[in-house]
Design a protein around this motif. Structure first.
Motif, PDB file in Angstrom:
ATOM      1  N   PRO A 147       0.816  -1.220   0.000  1.00 36.80           N
ATOM      2  CA  PRO A 147       0.000   0.000   0.000  1.00 36.80           C
ATOM      3  C   PRO A 147       0.848   1.267   0.000  1.00 36.80           C
ATOM      4  CG  PRO A 147      -0.023  -1.024   2.170  1.00 36.80           C
ATOM      5  CD  PRO A 147       0.679  -1.983   1.253  1.00 36.80           C
ATOM      6  N   LEU A 148       0.514   2.173  -0.900  1.00 40.05           N
ATOM      7  CA  LEU A 148       1.123   3.500  -0.908  1.00 40.05           C
ATOM      8  C   LEU A 148       0.288   4.457  -0.064  1.00 40.05           C
ATOM      9  CD1 LEU A 148       3.176   5.571  -2.032  1.00 40.05           C
ATOM     10  CD2 LEU A 148       1.689   5.824  -4.029  1.00 40.05           C
ATOM     11  N   LEU A 149      -1.033   4.267  -0.098  1.00 36.68           N
ATOM     12  CA  LEU A 149      -1.960   5.088   0.684  1.00 36.68           C
ATOM     13  C   LEU A 149      -3.123   4.203   1.114  1.00 36.68           C
ATOM     14  CD1 LEU A 149      -2.523   8.026   1.644  1.00 36.68           C
ATOM     15  CD2 LEU A 149      -3.855   8.343  -0.451  1.00 36.68           C
ATOM     16  N   GLU A 150      -3.569   4.361   2.377  1.00 36.22           N
ATOM     17  CA  GLU A 150      -4.643   3.524   2.922  1.00 36.22           C
ATOM     18  C   GLU A 150      -5.686   4.382   3.623  1.00 36.22           C
ATOM     19  OE1 GLU A 150      -2.723  -0.427   4.694  1.00 36.22           O
ATOM     20  OE2 GLU A 150      -1.703   1.380   5.412  1.00 36.22           O
ATOM     21  N   PHE A 151      -6.888   3.824   3.704  1.00 36.73           N
ATOM     22  CA  PHE A 151      -7.981   4.498   4.409  1.00 36.73           C
ATOM     23  C   PHE A 151      -9.012   3.443   4.787  1.00 36.73           C
ATOM     24  CE2 PHE A 151     -12.059   6.822   4.502  1.00 36.73           C
ATOM     25  CZ  PHE A 151     -11.732   7.868   5.355  1.00 36.73           C
ATOM     26  N   THR A 152      -9.734   3.676   5.874  1.00 37.98           N
ATOM     27  CA  THR A 152     -10.835   2.785   6.256  1.00 37.98           C
ATOM     28  C   THR A 152     -12.059   3.622   6.597  1.00 37.98           C
ATOM     29  OG1 THR A 152     -10.037   2.784   8.539  1.00 37.98           O
ATOM     30  CG2 THR A 152      -9.367   0.925   7.141  1.00 37.98           C
ATOM     31  N   HIS A 153     -13.227   3.061   6.365  1.00 34.12           N
ATOM     32  CA  HIS A 153     -14.448   3.813   6.655  1.00 34.12           C
ATOM     33  C   HIS A 153     -15.538   2.890   7.180  1.00 34.12           C
ATOM     34  CE1 HIS A 153     -16.570   2.037   3.323  1.00 34.12           C
ATOM     35  NE2 HIS A 153     -17.546   2.915   3.350  1.00 34.12           N
ATOM     36  N   GLN A 154     -16.573   3.515   7.724  1.00 34.30           N
ATOM     37  CA  GLN A 154     -17.753   2.803   8.211  1.00 34.30           C
ATOM     38  C   GLN A 154     -18.992   3.506   7.678  1.00 34.30           C
ATOM     39  OE1 GLN A 154     -17.746   1.374  12.308  1.00 34.30           O
ATOM     40  NE2 GLN A 154     -19.775   2.259  12.628  1.00 34.30           N
ATOM     41  N   ARG A 155     -19.908   2.720   7.127  1.00 36.57           N
ATOM     42  CA  ARG A 155     -21.119   3.303   6.555  1.00 36.57           C
ATOM     43  C   ARG A 155     -22.125   3.673   7.636  1.00 36.57           C
ATOM     44  NH1 ARG A 155     -22.018  -0.797   1.388  1.00 36.57           N
ATOM     45  NH2 ARG A 155     -20.264  -0.036   0.150  1.00 36.57           N
ATOM     46  N   ILE A 156     -22.829   4.782   7.398  1.00 36.61           N
ATOM     47  CA  ILE A 156     -23.887   5.231   8.299  1.00 36.61           C
ATOM     48  C   ILE A 156     -25.249   4.948   7.669  1.00 36.61           C
ATOM     49  CG2 ILE A 156     -24.864   7.204   9.542  1.00 36.61           C
ATOM     50  CD1 ILE A 156     -22.076   8.540   9.294  1.00 36.61           C
TER      51      ILE A 156
END
Length: 605
Positions: free
Chosen positions: A203-212
């Motif tokens: 990974p060069l760039l990472e992100f995580t999210h959670q749906r509402i």
């Protein structure tokens, strides 16, 4: 002249965030190509727009985009939707012949990542998937019976078109009508995603999210989401997957997280820009710009750009896209409005891009009738599953050896506890991880360290005791007393039994339940165990389970019990209804049971 880049197709909600990122960070000219008329053709973020009305699954789409790239002397083409990535990568030699850079993973990689069966076969050793099987023809129908309903039937490609089934017969009928398909055990949980821009599997760039909020209550693209989800297990899972695939480019790992079990289930991989790309981009995670920089200027340049990024945590709502909820569930849209009001820059209304916003709003209003019809179809598809639930409900009513198993907090009563504050205190004391819930920590300790389990339970009990003087009664206790005259009642709760007993003492009433099973009853905090103990202690053959969590009710259904969701939240009501599980306010549920247990001997419920 500035370098030029073609985006295709911009008739996608992702294209605005992608274009903004590239223009802001790389200062490139961005040429937009749409395959149909769309609000984004009016956006200021495209230096020039072309509308080419062709089927994107036809090679004519590839030739049209290449022609526009040549016309504007653009160095590269960046696909937006899955079909764009698929078609352009499939015909990548055409780009090479014209010396136009195609910013896409290899076609073979896209095929593997987007095919649910190949993905499952490739990643089965490093990721948890829902229990599932490939159904290709009638001669392997018997294998479906190894799965536990509720079941989901999905197409194999990008357009999964999932359907939900409480029994085998309807699932098999649907599966055979469109085989080959994937048949899965339905997984309820928190919708979380891992995003990455990867280079050679790193990974060069990472992100995580959670749906509402999602497109429909049962699933779909995000209409409200938040990030970053700081759970190292989610990052670890994503990194293992991109390493195994030796991935190059952008990818999203879509998961459902079971909080009680602490397991991430991989639902699918998206080898493309994801629908919620606005969220990370507005928080400083410039995936689009770094992807283009990687292909145009090399890894070292992209790495330098990454080090300059200033990132933060927040939420994002697609308020214009969510206008679809007004004709069916306006309260859901108002919830998103409230989120947008708190962070006005974190939504898809852009005052500097008003022509696009106005056209998008007008088109949304024009779709209201269609959205309402779609909503009616959504509800209609649930009726067949509700009939299956009703068959199980009748068995409960006909059997005198029965029990109603009911949750305590948020169902019978409401404990006025600020659980977020409690959690922060426990994190500060070092007894739970910063990324986990109290619920998860209790289960983890129960399975690994009983001494720490009891320590955590006692700490939490202190806060529960402090709330006893201000308890809100949700179901009038007189109704419970009446219902107990017709059926046994057992409380299955993650609170201690002592808290339940003291609650009723504080309300000036005696214990009106046949049994109470709590986290201190020597069987632990896992809800399925508590449900089973209630049924066992009451010596019952049939059981109704009333709880405010859908995941616990799915488990109850798989145990053979009849689930009912206790909630006044219309979004959750619609979600459970689509699964074939009825729901309602707790008091109304008890009134229904009173009526049916009294009258069922003479008439159908």
């Amino acid at each position: 002249m500035k370098d030029c880049l073609v985006l295709a197709s911009i008739a996608s909600r992702k294209s605005i965030a992608v274009a903004k990122s590239i223009k802001e960070l790389l200062k490139l000219r961005v040429i937009g190509v749409a395959h149909t008329n769309h609000p984004h053709v009016f956006s200021r973020y495209f230096d020039k727009v072309h509308i080419v009305r062709v089927d994107r699954s036809n090679i004519r789409w590839v030739y049209a985009v290449l022609g526009i790239a040549e016309e504007h002397h653009c160095r590269a083409v960046l696909p937006i939707d899955f079909v764009d990535f698929y078609m352009f990568s499939k015909h990548s030699k055409l780009f090479e012949e014209l010396s136009i850079i195609l910013i896409s993973p290899p076609h073979e990689s896209i095929v593997v990542a987007s095919n649910r069966v190949k993905c499952w076969e490739t990643l089965g050793g490093i990721a948890n998937f829902p229990s599932q099987l490939l159904l290709e023809r009638e001669d392997n129908i018997e294998n479906v019976y190894r799965l536990r309903p509720p079941l989901v039937v999905k197409n194999l490609g990008d357009n999964s078109n999932p359907t939900f089934h409480l029994d085998y017969e309807t699932a098999i009928k649907d599966a055979l009508s469109r085989a080959p398909v994937l048949v899965q055990e339905y997984v309820e949980g928190i919708a979380r995603g891992y995003y990455a821009l990867a280079f050679n599997g790193t990974p060069l760039l990472e992100f995580t999210h959670q749906r509402i909020i999602e497109y429909t209550p049962i699933g779909g693209a995000s209409l409200g989401a938040q990030g970053v989800v700081k759970d190292p297990r989610l990052f670890e899972l994503g990194r293992k997957i991109i390493k195994k695939l030796k991935w190059n480019g952008v990818i999203m790992v879509e998961t459902r997280y079971s909080d009680e079990k602490g397991i991430y289930y991989v639902i699918e991989l998206n080898p493309k820009f994801w629908g919620s790309i606005d969220l990370p981009e507005t928080l400083g995670y410039k995936f689009s710009a770094l992807l283009v920089a990687l292909h145009l200027y090399g890894y070292n340049y992209a790495l330098k750009l990454k080090k300059k990024l200033k990132v933060r945590n927040s939420s994002f709502v697609w308020l214009l896209d969510a206008l679809r909820y007004i004709p069916k569930m306006p309260k859901v849209w108002l919830k998103l409005v409230n989120i947008c009001m708190r962070s006005p820059t974190q939504c898809d209304i852009d005052l500097t891009d008003m022509p696009r916003c106005i056209d998008q709003t007008l088109k949304a209003f024009q779709r209201f009738k269609r959205e309402k019809n779609n909503w009616i179809q959504y509800l209609d598809r649930s009726r067949e599953q509700l009939k299956i639930w009703l068959d199980r409900y009748r068995k409960f009513l006909l059997n005198p050896s029965r029990v109603v198993v009911i949750d305590f907090d948020a169902t019978l009563v409401r404990l006025p506890i600020d659980w977020n504050s409690v959690r922060r205190s426990l994190i500060k004391e070092g007894i739970i991880y910063p990324w986990e819930s109290i619920n998860r920590a209790l289960t983890r300790y129960w399975l690994t360290d009983k001494e720490l389990y009891h320590k955590l339970s006692e700490l939490v009990k202190h806060y529960e005791f402090s709330a006893l003087n201000n308890i809100e009664v949700i179901i009038p206790l007189k109704l419970i007393e009446k219902l107990r005259e017709r059926t046994k009642i057992c409380i299955a709760t993650k609170q201690p039994v002592e808290i339940v007993i003291n609650t009723f003492k504080s309300l000036g009433t005696k214990n009106i339940f046949d049994n109470i099973v709590g986290r201190d009853s020597s069987w632990g905090p896992i809800k399925t165990t508590l449900f089973k103990k209630c049924v066992e202690l009451c010596n019952a053959e049939e059981a109704i389970v009333i709880d405010d969590k859908i995941d616990y009710l799915i488990d109850a259904y798989r145990l053979g019990y009849t689930p009912i969701l206790a909630t006044s939240n219309s979004y959750l009501v619609a979600k459970s209804y689509r699964l074939g599980i009825p729901s309602g306010e707790p008091e109304k549920i008890i009134n229904m049971l009173l009526e049916h247990t009294l009258s069922y001997a003479t008439k159908e419920p």
